[in-house]
Write a protein that holds these residues in place. Structure first.
Motif, PDB file in Angstrom:
ATOM      1  N   THR A 122       1.782   7.946 -14.473  1.00 31.19           N
ATOM      2  CA  THR A 122       2.075   6.546 -14.167  1.00 31.19           C
ATOM      3  C   THR A 122       0.873   5.812 -13.581  1.00 31.19           C
ATOM      4  O   THR A 122       0.952   4.617 -13.323  1.00 31.19           O
ATOM      5  N   GLY A 123      -0.227   6.528 -13.367  1.00 30.25           N
ATOM      6  CA  GLY A 123      -1.456   5.881 -12.894  1.00 30.25           C
ATOM      7  C   GLY A 123      -1.401   5.428 -11.451  1.00 30.25           C
ATOM      8  O   GLY A 123      -2.026   4.430 -11.092  1.00 30.25           O
ATOM      9  N   VAL A 124      -0.649   6.142 -10.618  1.00 35.37           N
ATOM     10  CA  VAL A 124      -0.571   5.799  -9.198  1.00 35.37           C
ATOM     11  C   VAL A 124      -0.902   7.043  -8.382  1.00 35.37           C
ATOM     12  O   VAL A 124      -1.034   8.135  -8.921  1.00 35.37           O
ATOM     13  N   SER A 125      -1.022   6.880  -7.073  1.00 39.05           N
ATOM     14  CA  SER A 125      -1.298   8.023  -6.205  1.00 39.05           C
ATOM     15  C   SER A 125      -0.029   8.853  -6.018  1.00 39.05           C
ATOM     16  O   SER A 125       1.082   8.381  -6.262  1.00 39.05           O
ATOM     17  N   ILE A 126      -0.219  10.084  -5.545  1.00 42.28           N
ATOM     18  CA  ILE A 126       0.932  10.934  -5.249  1.00 42.28           C
ATOM     19  C   ILE A 126       1.778  10.276  -4.163  1.00 42.28           C
ATOM     20  O   ILE A 126       3.008  10.287  -4.224  1.00 42.28           O
TER      21      ILE A 126
ATOM     22  N   THR B 234       2.248   7.132  -3.639  1.00 39.68           N
ATOM     23  CA  THR B 234       3.036   6.062  -4.240  1.00 39.68           C
ATOM     24  C   THR B 234       4.233   6.641  -4.982  1.00 39.68           C
ATOM     25  O   THR B 234       5.352   6.121  -4.884  1.00 39.68           O
ATOM     26  N   SER B 235       4.007   7.749  -5.708  1.00 44.72           N
ATOM     27  CA  SER B 235       5.122   8.410  -6.390  1.00 44.72           C
ATOM     28  C   SER B 235       6.174   8.865  -5.385  1.00 44.72           C
ATOM     29  O   SER B 235       7.370   8.656  -5.580  1.00 44.72           O
ATOM     30  N   LEU B 236       5.722   9.484  -4.292  1.00 49.85           N
ATOM     31  CA  LEU B 236       6.649   9.912  -3.240  1.00 49.85           C
ATOM     32  C   LEU B 236       7.378   8.722  -2.635  1.00 49.85           C
ATOM     33  O   LEU B 236       8.573   8.781  -2.356  1.00 49.85           O
ATOM     34  N   GLY B 237       6.646   7.634  -2.431  1.00 43.67           N
ATOM     35  CA  GLY B 237       7.244   6.428  -1.859  1.00 43.67           C
ATOM     36  C   GLY B 237       8.310   5.838  -2.762  1.00 43.67           C
ATOM     37  O   GLY B 237       9.374   5.426  -2.294  1.00 43.67           O
ATOM     38  N   ARG B 238       8.024   5.818  -4.056  1.00 45.20           N
ATOM     39  CA  ARG B 238       9.022   5.293  -5.000  1.00 45.20           C
ATOM     40  C   ARG B 238      10.278   6.156  -4.983  1.00 45.20           C
ATOM     41  O   ARG B 238      11.396   5.638  -5.052  1.00 45.20           O
ATOM     42  N   MET B 239      10.083   7.482  -4.889  1.00 47.78           N
ATOM     43  CA  MET B 239      11.240   8.364  -4.801  1.00 47.78           C
ATOM     44  C   MET B 239      12.011   8.089  -3.514  1.00 47.78           C
ATOM     45  O   MET B 239      13.243   8.043  -3.505  1.00 47.78           O
ATOM     46  N   ARG B 240      11.288   7.898  -2.417  1.00 46.31           N
ATOM     47  CA  ARG B 240      11.941   7.634  -1.135  1.00 46.31           C
ATOM     48  C   ARG B 240      12.787   6.360  -1.207  1.00 46.31           C
ATOM     49  O   ARG B 240      13.938   6.340  -0.777  1.00 46.31           O
TER      50      ARG B 240
ATOM     51  N   GLN C 248      11.336   2.857  -9.685  1.00 45.35           N
ATOM     52  CA  GLN C 248      12.118   3.858  -8.963  1.00 45.35           C
ATOM     53  C   GLN C 248      12.936   4.697  -9.944  1.00 45.35           C
ATOM     54  O   GLN C 248      12.999   5.922  -9.832  1.00 45.35           O
ATOM     55  N   ARG C 249      13.556   4.055 -10.922  1.00 42.30           N
ATOM     56  CA  ARG C 249      14.341   4.769 -11.933  1.00 42.30           C
ATOM     57  C   ARG C 249      13.431   5.734 -12.703  1.00 42.30           C
ATOM     58  O   ARG C 249      13.811   6.861 -13.003  1.00 42.30           O
ATOM     59  N   GLU C 250      12.210   5.280 -12.983  1.00 46.74           N
ATOM     60  CA  GLU C 250      11.261   6.094 -13.735  1.00 46.74           C
ATOM     61  C   GLU C 250      10.887   7.372 -12.985  1.00 46.74           C
ATOM     62  O   GLU C 250      10.872   8.460 -13.561  1.00 46.74           O
ATOM     63  N   VAL C 251      10.586   7.262 -11.694  1.00 43.98           N
ATOM     64  CA  VAL C 251      10.170   8.447 -10.943  1.00 43.98           C
ATOM     65  C   VAL C 251      11.333   9.414 -10.782  1.00 43.98           C
ATOM     66  O   VAL C 251      11.154  10.634 -10.858  1.00 43.98           O
TER      67      VAL C 251
ATOM     68  N   ASP D 267       0.807  -1.221   0.000  1.00 44.56           N
ATOM     69  CA  ASP D 267       0.000   0.000   0.000  1.00 44.56           C
ATOM     70  C   ASP D 267       0.840   1.271   0.000  1.00 44.56           C
ATOM     71  O   ASP D 267       0.335   2.342  -0.269  1.00 44.56           O
ATOM     72  N   ASN D 268       2.140   1.121   0.327  1.00 44.36           N
ATOM     73  CA  ASN D 268       3.072   2.237   0.253  1.00 44.36           C
ATOM     74  C   ASN D 268       2.556   3.465   0.989  1.00 44.36           C
ATOM     75  O   ASN D 268       2.617   4.581   0.503  1.00 44.36           O
ATOM     76  N   ASP D 269       2.003   3.251   2.173  1.00 50.82           N
ATOM     77  CA  ASP D 269       1.383   4.323   2.945  1.00 50.82           C
ATOM     78  C   ASP D 269       2.448   5.107   3.695  1.00 50.82           C
ATOM     79  O   ASP D 269       3.011   4.640   4.672  1.00 50.82           O
ATOM     80  N   LEU D 270       2.693   6.335   3.237  1.00 48.47           N
ATOM     81  CA  LEU D 270       3.748   7.146   3.847  1.00 48.47           C
ATOM     82  C   LEU D 270       3.379   7.641   5.241  1.00 48.47           C
ATOM     83  O   LEU D 270       4.242   8.084   5.981  1.00 48.47           O
ATOM     84  N   SER D 271       2.110   7.560   5.614  1.00 46.38           N
ATOM     85  CA  SER D 271       1.713   8.037   6.939  1.00 46.38           C
ATOM     86  C   SER D 271       2.268   7.146   8.042  1.00 46.38           C
ATOM     87  O   SER D 271       2.295   7.535   9.205  1.00 46.38           O
ATOM     88  N   ASN D 272       2.730   5.939   7.682  1.00 42.05           N
ATOM     89  CA  ASN D 272       3.297   5.031   8.683  1.00 42.05           C
ATOM     90  C   ASN D 272       4.765   5.304   8.969  1.00 42.05           C
ATOM     91  O   ASN D 272       5.348   4.694   9.846  1.00 42.05           O
ATOM     92  N   LEU D 273       5.376   6.186   8.204  1.00 47.08           N
ATOM     93  CA  LEU D 273       6.804   6.440   8.366  1.00 47.08           C
ATOM     94  C   LEU D 273       7.075   7.276   9.609  1.00 47.08           C
ATOM     95  O   LEU D 273       6.321   8.173   9.940  1.00 47.08           O
ATOM     96  N   LYS D 274       8.189   6.969  10.281  1.00 47.31           N
ATOM     97  CA  LYS D 274       8.592   7.702  11.482  1.00 47.31           C
ATOM     98  C   LYS D 274       9.704   8.684  11.139  1.00 47.31           C
ATOM     99  O   LYS D 274      10.346   8.589  10.116  1.00 47.31           O
ATOM    100  N   GLY D 275       9.964   9.609  12.024  1.00 49.79           N
ATOM    101  CA  GLY D 275      11.107  10.510  11.842  1.00 49.79           C
ATOM    102  C   GLY D 275      10.756  11.743  11.046  1.00 49.79           C
ATOM    103  O   GLY D 275       9.646  12.262  11.134  1.00 49.79           O
TER     104      GLY D 275
END
Length: 199
Positions: free
Chosen positions: A166-170, A172-178, A145-148, A105-113
């Protein structure tokens, strides 16, 4: 004979749908270099890029002939989206299990820090040395990841535009960059390359 030079890509696509094959030839001539460069950057193999390029245009022709394109003013987005889907099909068949990947689900809200959203502000500036180092390590990243990274740093697209193309959520795009940055930093550490993003 129509003057194709003054026509938009969208108008040419619709003209082709009406049966004008020369309009498609002009459209192909206009878009092929940019599209092939994009595909090649993501897949990093000339033969694979050729195959994906050809498959992309077969799908474009099919979709145009089936009437699945309407003039939305974004033919290049539509074309890139089809290429992206073909690349992702290729990537799924070539998946590399040795690289850090996001959760389903690549949910960035679960990230700490530190706030990930602050890290990826629209006005983030990356200096030329970092781009040079990133280019050297890009081959080892998974295709999404290379694509983003390519779209963000080389095409200067926003994460909203990347998500749309790319047909994904923002998120997910942020997550791929991360994950791309995590992998690049990991490689940089192994090769003693200094990576420092400017805020």
């Amino acid at each position: 004979m129509k003057n194709f030079n003054s026509m938009s890509d969208e108008a040419l696509a619709l003209l082709y749908v009406e049966g004008n094959d020369k309009a498609f030839d002009e459209l192909l001539s206009r878009t092929q270099d940019k599209l092939f460069t994009y595909i090649m950057f993501v897949v990093r193999d000339h033969d694979t890029a050729d195959d994906i390029f050809q498959e992309t245009f077969v799908k474009v022709i099919t979709k145009l002939q089936e009437g699945k394109y309407t003039d939305s003013g974004k033919f290049s987005f539509w074309l890139t989206r089809i290429a992206h889907n073909v690349i992702m099909d290729w990537y799924r068949a070539q998946k590399n299990e040795h690289i850090v990947e996001p959760t389903e689900d690549n949910d960035l809200s679960n990230l700490k820090g530190l706030s990930v959203l602050d890290t990826f502000r629209e006005n983030e500036i990356v200096n030329e040395q970092i781009l040079s180092d990133v280019r050297k390590m890009m081959n080892a990243l998974p295709a999404p990841q290379r694509e983003v990274v390519y779209m963000r740093f080389y095409q200067q697209l926003s994460f909203k535009e990347i998500a749309e193309m790319t047909g994904v959520s923002i998120n997910t795009s942020l997550g791929r960059m991360r994950y791309a940055l995590m992998n690049l930093r990991k490689m940089a550490k192994v090769h003693n390359i200094e990576l420092a993003l400017q805020a």
